[in-house]
Design a protein around this motif. Structure first.
Motif, PDB file in Angstrom:
ATOM      1  N   PHE A 141       0.851  -1.191   0.000  1.00  0.00           N
ATOM      2  CA  PHE A 141       0.000   0.000   0.000  1.00  0.00           C
ATOM      3  C   PHE A 141       0.884   1.237   0.000  1.00  0.00           C
ATOM      4  CE2 PHE A 141      -2.742   2.991   2.691  1.00  0.00           C
ATOM      5  CZ  PHE A 141      -3.395   3.497   1.570  1.00  0.00           C
ATOM      6  N   ARG A 142       0.687   2.096  -0.996  1.00  0.00           N
ATOM      7  CA  ARG A 142       1.488   3.306  -1.122  1.00  0.00           C
ATOM      8  C   ARG A 142       0.570   4.528  -1.205  1.00  0.00           C
ATOM      9  NH1 ARG A 142       4.720   0.203  -5.149  1.00  0.00           N
ATOM     10  NH2 ARG A 142       3.596   1.338  -6.797  1.00  0.00           N
ATOM     11  N   VAL A 143       1.019   5.612  -0.571  1.00  0.00           N
ATOM     12  CA  VAL A 143       0.289   6.883  -0.611  1.00  0.00           C
ATOM     13  C   VAL A 143       1.209   7.937  -1.199  1.00  0.00           C
ATOM     14  CG1 VAL A 143      -0.900   8.662   0.714  1.00  0.00           C
ATOM     15  CG2 VAL A 143      -1.088   6.270   1.412  1.00  0.00           C
ATOM     16  N   ARG A 144       0.716   8.626  -2.200  1.00  0.00           N
ATOM     17  CA  ARG A 144       1.477   9.700  -2.824  1.00  0.00           C
ATOM     18  C   ARG A 144       0.705  11.003  -2.683  1.00  0.00           C
ATOM     19  NH1 ARG A 144       2.445   7.814  -8.827  1.00  0.00           N
ATOM     20  NH2 ARG A 144       3.523   9.841  -8.867  1.00  0.00           N
ATOM     21  N   GLY A 145       1.438  12.096  -2.604  1.00  0.00           N
ATOM     22  CA  GLY A 145       0.807  13.385  -2.409  1.00  0.00           C
ATOM     23  C   GLY A 145       0.569  13.655  -0.936  1.00  0.00           C
ATOM     24  N   THR A 146      -0.060  14.776  -0.668  1.00  0.00           N
ATOM     25  CA  THR A 146      -0.323  15.193   0.712  1.00  0.00           C
ATOM     26  C   THR A 146      -1.751  14.827   1.100  1.00  0.00           C
ATOM     27  OG1 THR A 146       1.182  17.069   0.448  1.00  0.00           O
ATOM     28  CG2 THR A 146      -0.344  17.126   2.318  1.00  0.00           C
ATOM     29  N   PRO A 147      -1.902  13.918   2.063  1.00  0.00           N
ATOM     30  CA  PRO A 147      -3.265  13.560   2.495  1.00  0.00           C
ATOM     31  C   PRO A 147      -4.018  14.783   3.011  1.00  0.00           C
ATOM     32  CG  PRO A 147      -1.671  11.974   3.318  1.00  0.00           C
ATOM     33  CD  PRO A 147      -0.881  13.120   2.764  1.00  0.00           C
ATOM     34  N   ILE A 154      -8.519  12.776  -6.566  1.00  0.00           N
ATOM     35  CA  ILE A 154      -7.711  11.682  -6.040  1.00  0.00           C
ATOM     36  C   ILE A 154      -7.742  10.543  -7.049  1.00  0.00           C
ATOM     37  CG2 ILE A 154      -8.082  12.277  -3.613  1.00  0.00           C
ATOM     38  CD1 ILE A 154     -10.117   9.981  -3.493  1.00  0.00           C
ATOM     39  N   GLU A 155      -6.691   9.765  -7.039  1.00  0.00           N
ATOM     40  CA  GLU A 155      -6.586   8.635  -7.947  1.00  0.00           C
ATOM     41  C   GLU A 155      -6.208   7.395  -7.128  1.00  0.00           C
ATOM     42  OE1 GLU A 155      -4.447   7.503 -12.210  1.00  0.00           O
ATOM     43  OE2 GLU A 155      -3.781   9.250 -11.036  1.00  0.00           O
ATOM     44  N   LEU A 182      -9.234   4.209 -10.452  1.00  0.00           N
ATOM     45  CA  LEU A 182     -10.384   5.076 -10.170  1.00  0.00           C
ATOM     46  C   LEU A 182      -9.899   6.506  -9.986  1.00  0.00           C
ATOM     47  CD1 LEU A 182     -13.401   5.539  -9.262  1.00  0.00           C
ATOM     48  CD2 LEU A 182     -12.591   5.061  -6.935  1.00  0.00           C
ATOM     49  N   THR A 183     -10.583   7.429 -10.630  1.00  0.00           N
ATOM     50  CA  THR A 183     -10.305   8.860 -10.462  1.00  0.00           C
ATOM     51  C   THR A 183     -11.578   9.536  -9.984  1.00  0.00           C
ATOM     52  OG1 THR A 183      -8.675   8.819 -12.250  1.00  0.00           O
ATOM     53  CG2 THR A 183      -9.520  10.963 -11.600  1.00  0.00           C
ATOM     54  N   LEU A 184     -11.479  10.235  -8.862  1.00  0.00           N
ATOM     55  CA  LEU A 184     -12.639  10.907  -8.279  1.00  0.00           C
ATOM     56  C   LEU A 184     -12.337  12.383  -8.071  1.00  0.00           C
ATOM     57  CD1 LEU A 184     -13.714   8.318  -5.562  1.00  0.00           C
ATOM     58  CD2 LEU A 184     -14.950   8.873  -7.656  1.00  0.00           C
ATOM     59  N   PRO A 185     -13.205  13.278  -8.553  1.00  0.00           N
ATOM     60  CA  PRO A 185     -12.959  14.714  -8.366  1.00  0.00           C
ATOM     61  C   PRO A 185     -13.255  15.141  -6.931  1.00  0.00           C
ATOM     62  CG  PRO A 185     -15.050  14.376  -9.465  1.00  0.00           C
ATOM     63  CD  PRO A 185     -14.415  13.010  -9.330  1.00  0.00           C
TER      64      PRO A 185
END
Length: 386
Positions: free
Chosen positions: A269-275, A317-318, A369-372
């Motif tokens: 599990f990887r998280v990129r960007g600033t939560p 988010i993607e 999945l891409t969600l605005p």
């Protein structure tokens, strides 16, 4: 209390009889032929058909006009029995098309003018003609407006019923998606762990205990989600009650991957960007899509490893779930009676996102999945393959 149409017709007929009794004796005093037995009989014949005007409006209207013409031709005062023909015209305007109603209005006006000619007072013909046109046009218009109002009311009721059916169908679909996501994922983990525990029960007690622990934790979590969902369904909009358990969101994806990893599938599990805080509905959508994708890995590609990546962009988010399973398993693309992939696409569409589901060109399977998270964001188009 709402009266039946026939009851209303009877009451209106009795009202006409009462009017006949009140003003009938005044006919001779204003220059018309005095009402005798024949006159009263004809007057009652004019009134009688109106009792069934609602059942056969056009037939009753023409019959009433015919009898009223005879009544007027004999020389009796038309005003005494004029209410019945006008009531019949209103009923026709209420239930029939405009053309038919116009013909009936013209006939009534003609009988009205004919009555003025019979009276030998030709000087009053223009005045009577104007009154006939004005009054009958008003009666016709009232009936027309009442018919249009009734049609509009029926159309509105039909639209409301259709909207209610659509809302029920949408709610059933939402509940079905939630049930599928909760049950399918957790039961897949439980099934895998139960099989592992059974296999190593006699040879590896430690692994068996770990598997049973995973089953216990997964079943507890499934029950909590089911209870939360039932509380949401049972809660009334105005009772102020809210479920005490939070909706699953992005923060719980890590726990989900740990549970799948315990089920025997290596998951990174990887998280990129600033939560950052995201709308609860968007978070739930992303969580359910990841849950369904990992459930499919558990069911169809247990020998594979998977990667879950959550990427925070400025306006969207993607989320992606990929695995390196060998080949393409048809059941993962289309399973008879299955609703998982359909549910993922519906969720993405509901929140204005896009989703691509399909085999990777380098092997394995991918769900992206891409969600605005902003109204300004225009999501990119779908791509079936990596």
């Amino acid at each position: 209390m709402r009266l039946r149409p026939f009851t209303v017709d009877v009451l209106l007929a009795l009202g006409q009889v009462a009017l006949l009794a009140l003003i009938g004796p005044e006919a001779s005093s204003i220059g018309w032929t005095e009402l005798d037995v024949r006159g009263y009989a004809l007057a009652l014949l004019v009134i009688a058909p109106t009792v069934v005007r609602s059942k056969a409006p056009l037939l009753v209207c023409l019959l009433t006009y015919a009898i009223w013409t005879v009544y007027v031709a004999v020389g009796y005062w038309p005003v005494v029995t004029s209410f019945g023909p006008m009531l019949c015209l209103y009923t026709v305007a209420l239930q029939r098309r405009t053309r038919t109603t116009g013909i009936c209005a013209a006939l009534l006006a003609g009988i009205w003018v004919f009555g003025s000619l019979v009276s030998q007072d030709h000087a009053s013909v223009p005045s009577v003609a104007a009154q006939a046109l004005g009054v009958n046009a008003l009666v016709w218009r009232l009936g027309y407006l009442a018919r249009r109002s009734a049609e509009l009311a029926r159309k509105t009721r039909a639209e409301q019923q259709e909207q209610a059916r659509d809302a029920v169908a949408e709610e059933r679909g939402r509940i079905a998606r939630e049930l599928h996501d909760v049950v399918a994922h957790h039961m897949s983990v439980i099934s895998v762990q139960a099989g592992l525990a059974k296999f190593v029960f006699d040879s590896d007690a430690k692994t068996a205990r770990a598997a049973l622990g995973t089953i216990s934790g997964t079943s507890t979590e499934a029950l909590e989600e089911m209870r939360r969902m039932l509380r949401v369904l049972r809660a009334q909009e105005d009772d102020g009650e809210a479920p005490d358990a939070p909706m699953p969101g992005l923060a719980r994806i890590g726990d989900m991957t740990d549970r799948v990893r315990a089920g025997g599938v290596p998951v990174e599990f990887r998280v990129r960007g600033t939560p950052r805080p995201i709308a609860p509905g968007v978070e739930l959508c992303a969580y359910r899509v990841v849950q369904e994708a990992l459930t499919n890995v558990l069911k169809h590609a247990r020998q594979a490893s998977a990667t879950v990546e959550l990427h925070y962009h400025r306006d969207y988010i993607e989320v992606s779930v990929t695995d390196n399973g060998e080949g393409v398993i048809p059941d993962r693309v289309r399973s008879p009676g299955g609703h998982g992939l359909i549910g993922m696409r519906e969720r993405a569409k509901l929140y204005g996102g896009t989703i691509s589901i399909g085999p990777r060109s380098v092997g394995g399977f991918a769900v992206r999945l891409t969600l605005p998270t902003s109204a300004r964001f225009a999501p990119p188009g779908d791509d079936a393959n990596e």
